[in-house]
Design a protein around this motif. Structure first.
Motif, PDB file in Angstrom:
ATOM      1  N   THR A  10      18.590   5.436 -52.715  1.00 27.99           N
ATOM      2  CA  THR A  10      19.831   5.592 -53.358  1.00 27.99           C
ATOM      3  C   THR A  10      20.977   5.570 -52.858  1.00 27.99           C
ATOM      4  O   THR A  10      21.628   5.111 -53.173  1.00 27.99           O
TER       5      THR A  10
ATOM      6  N   ALA B 288      24.021   3.328 -53.571  1.00 28.00           N
ATOM      7  CA  ALA B 288      25.553   4.165 -54.212  1.00 28.00           C
ATOM      8  C   ALA B 288      25.916   3.297 -53.510  1.00 28.00           C
ATOM      9  O   ALA B 288      27.650   2.823 -53.414  1.00 28.00           O
TER      10      ALA B 288
ATOM     11  N   SER C 243      24.751   3.209 -58.316  1.00 30.28           N
ATOM     12  CA  SER C 243      24.296   5.089 -58.468  1.00 30.28           C
ATOM     13  C   SER C 243      23.411   4.749 -59.562  1.00 30.28           C
ATOM     14  O   SER C 243      22.730   4.238 -59.306  1.00 30.28           O
ATOM     15  N   ASP C 244      23.145   6.386 -59.358  1.00 25.89           N
ATOM     16  CA  ASP C 244      22.201   7.107 -59.939  1.00 25.89           C
ATOM     17  C   ASP C 244      22.071   6.684 -60.801  1.00 25.89           C
ATOM     18  O   ASP C 244      21.675   6.482 -62.707  1.00 25.89           O
ATOM     19  N   ASP C 245      23.095   6.494 -62.213  1.00 25.77           N
ATOM     20  CA  ASP C 245      24.223   6.212 -63.604  1.00 25.77           C
ATOM     21  C   ASP C 245      23.719   4.884 -63.843  1.00 25.77           C
ATOM     22  O   ASP C 245      22.895   4.650 -64.726  1.00 25.77           O
TER      23      ASP C 245
ATOM     24  N   ILE D   1      21.287   2.932 -61.982  1.00 23.10           N
ATOM     25  CA  ILE D   1      19.473   2.741 -62.325  1.00 23.10           C
ATOM     26  C   ILE D   1      18.924   3.296 -63.361  1.00 23.10           C
ATOM     27  O   ILE D   1      18.611   2.618 -64.167  1.00 23.10           O
ATOM     28  N   ARG D   2      19.384   4.979 -64.334  1.00 22.63           N
ATOM     29  CA  ARG D   2      19.200   5.258 -64.948  1.00 22.63           C
ATOM     30  C   ARG D   2      19.764   4.819 -66.778  1.00 22.63           C
ATOM     31  O   ARG D   2      18.750   4.423 -67.094  1.00 22.63           O
TER      32      ARG D   2
END
Length: 165
Positions: A89, A93, A98-100, A102-103
């Motif tokens: 991850t 990025a 980013s994690d956002d 992906i979420r």
């Protein structure tokens, strides 16, 4: 990269045909694309990379595989792959995933829906907007500037508000 979510499992496939046509007419440069479709009653989505793309600009199947693995399948593995997941991850990025992101994609692309992941450039905005008229989608993610995103949202909001004859 732009990600569009459709309320039907075949929506992304239909939209890709429109984008491919625009590309043939040189109204947008399509560098690469991938589709996630999640038919009703299936436990997981199906993924498909645009296989007709070859040469410069096309991403590898490994990229799409990693991306879709992070979005749709990694939660199944839990803590077993924690360290490797952190490194992966982190590297994603670096390229704007980013994690956002992906979420957001994970929460919105669900059973009965589909998503179109596009790598494009040099779009003739008015022609692309005209070709997309009538398509119902949600812009999940984009590397467009805020101003460009707002123009895109406005263009499609106007289309939704217009009565169909």
């Amino acid at each position: 990269m732009t990600v569009l979510k459709f309320e039907k499992a075949d929506g992304a496939e239909k939209a890709l045909h429109v984008i491919e046509d625009l590309s043939k007419r040189q109204l947008i440069n399509l560098h690469d694309a991938a589709i996630v479709s999640w038919p009703e009653g299936k436990k997981k989505p199906k993924t498909k990379q645009l296989t007709s793309m070859a040469g410069v600009g096309a991403l590898s199947g490994a990229f799409w595989g990693m991306l879709f693995g992070l979005i749709f399948f990694i939660p199944i593995f839990g803590m077993v792959v924690g360290a490797a997941l952190g490194a992966l991850t982190g590297s994603m990025a670096d390229v704007g995933i980013s994690d956002d992101f992906i979420r957001s994609v994970r929460s919105k692309v669900t059973e009965g829906t589909s998503a179109l992941f596009l790598m494009t450039s040099d779009a003739v905005q008015d022609k692309v907007s005209e070709a997309a008229r009538g398509m119902k989608f949600e812009l999940i993610a984009s590397n467009l500037s805020k101003e460009e995103e707002n123009k895109l949202r406005e263009a499609f909001a106007e289309e939704e508000a217009a009565p169909a004859y």
